[in-house]
Design an enzyme around this catalytic site. Sequence first.
Site, PDB file in Angstrom:
ATOM      1  CE1 TYR A  49      -3.486  -2.487  -0.092  1.00 22.12           C
ATOM      2  CE2 TYR A  49      -4.028  -1.977   2.182  1.00 22.12           C
ATOM      3  CZ  TYR A  49      -4.289  -2.663   1.017  1.00 22.12           C
ATOM      4  OH  TYR A  49      -5.370  -3.520   0.964  1.00 22.12           O
ATOM      5  CG  ASN A 154      -8.700 -10.315  -3.241  1.00 19.75           C
ATOM      6  OD1 ASN A 154      -9.802  -9.783  -3.265  1.00 19.75           O
ATOM      7  ND2 ASN A 154      -7.611  -9.670  -2.822  1.00 19.75           N
ATOM      8  CD1 TRP A 202     -11.313  -7.136  -0.640  1.00 16.64           C
ATOM      9  CD2 TRP A 202     -11.462  -5.419  -2.072  1.00 16.64           C
ATOM     10  NE1 TRP A 202     -11.128  -7.626  -1.904  1.00 16.64           N
ATOM     11  CE2 TRP A 202     -11.204  -6.602  -2.816  1.00 16.64           C
ATOM     12  CE3 TRP A 202     -11.571  -4.213  -2.764  1.00 16.64           C
ATOM     13  CZ2 TRP A 202     -11.074  -6.620  -4.202  1.00 16.64           C
ATOM     14  CZ3 TRP A 202     -11.443  -4.217  -4.157  1.00 16.64           C
ATOM     15  CH2 TRP A 202     -11.199  -5.400  -4.852  1.00 16.64           C
ATOM     16  CB  SER A 203     -14.166  -2.085  -2.465  1.00 15.69           C
ATOM     17  OG  SER A 203     -14.431  -1.005  -3.324  1.00 15.69           O
ATOM     18  CG  LEU A 205     -18.568   3.021   0.788  1.00 15.16           C
ATOM     19  CD1 LEU A 205     -18.021   4.351   1.293  1.00 15.16           C
ATOM     20  CD2 LEU A 205     -20.068   2.928   1.044  1.00 15.16           C
ATOM     21  N   GLY A 207     -15.540   1.539  -4.253  1.00 11.73           N
ATOM     22  CA  GLY A 207     -14.519   2.512  -4.606  1.00 11.73           C
ATOM     23  C   GLY A 207     -15.055   3.900  -4.877  1.00 11.73           C
ATOM     24  N   GLY A 208     -16.226   4.211  -4.308  1.00 10.97           N
ATOM     25  CA  GLY A 208     -16.846   5.511  -4.515  1.00 10.97           C
ATOM     26  C   GLY A 208     -17.813   5.548  -5.688  1.00 10.97           C
ATOM     27  NE  ARG A 209     -18.831   0.845 -10.433  1.00 14.38           N
ATOM     28  CZ  ARG A 209     -19.858   0.102 -10.860  1.00 14.38           C
ATOM     29  NH1 ARG A 209     -20.763   0.607 -11.675  1.00 14.38           N
ATOM     30  NH2 ARG A 209     -19.968  -1.157 -10.481  1.00 14.38           N
ATOM     31  CG  ASP A 215     -22.143   2.403 -13.985  1.00 13.45           C
ATOM     32  OD1 ASP A 215     -22.729   1.394 -13.561  1.00 13.45           O
ATOM     33  OD2 ASP A 215     -21.416   3.125 -13.260  1.00 13.45           O
TER      34      ASP A 215
END
Length: 292
Positions: A49, A154, A202-203, A205, A207-209, A215
């Site tokens: 990171y 993952n 993880w993620s 949200l 990644g903010g999308r 879309d």
Amino acid sequence: MPTNSFELSPIVAGLWRIAEWQLSVPERVRWIEQALELGITSFDHADIYGDYRAEALFGEALRASPGLRSRMQLVTKCGIRLRSSQKPYRITYYDTSAAYVRTQVEQSLRNLYTEQLDLVLIHRPDYLMDAAPLAEIFATLTREGKVAHWGVSNHTTSQFALLHQHHPLITNQLELSPLQMGALDDGTLDQAQQLGLRPMVWSPLAGGRLFTGDDEQAQRVRAEMSAIASRHGISLTTLAFAWVLRHPSRPYPITGTRRIEGLTDAVAALKVQLDAEDWYAIWTASKGHSVP
């Protein structure tokens, strides 16, 4: 059910972007203190990171305020050799050899200014992973007191099972959000329930999308969630975390924000009782069709 009683805080703070936050050491200390005050005691890192700098930035705060370490759980990951200005590899690739895992664990200990890591995850599935020697280095580093617990991130169900049969794992860190639902169907969350091991997410949200995506899927989900959030009197962030938390595998969702208001919104989801109809309304908006 597992015999392992290790638990993370219900909401985990992710430090993926700490290098971008540009906080001074005292500001980092204060940020950690504020997270702890909210009940967020688990902090998620990875060796790569911030172009290999994030752990050390956090560690500087722990060095400046040594009393913080005993109040938290430190999670980190290894196994990716990231090609960067810091590491000029020819390509980015995976490495779960015993020697590399040891090297990275010992570097993370130095970076984070601690004598033991509470949880270390293999960051991505390594196609060349040899489970037996990897499990052996897990056991060795545990005996040495350097790592308390191990997990993966993952990994598919079969990849998890392969390593788990050689050494007990306590979590699989997966992507899940109202815009990314693969984990609901690929068996990983089913496996977590089968084994009684709580996944990390993880993620949540996307990644903010969830907030900014233009879309069709993002627009459908945002409209549906806005209506539900308004009815509950909560923010979209809180609703997204509540949607993840509603899953019976009892996930640990990970934040990715420096904003204390964002952490507060995430923690607020612990008090939201999302019913099945609302949960499936979000699923339907994401898929663009009703359940079969």
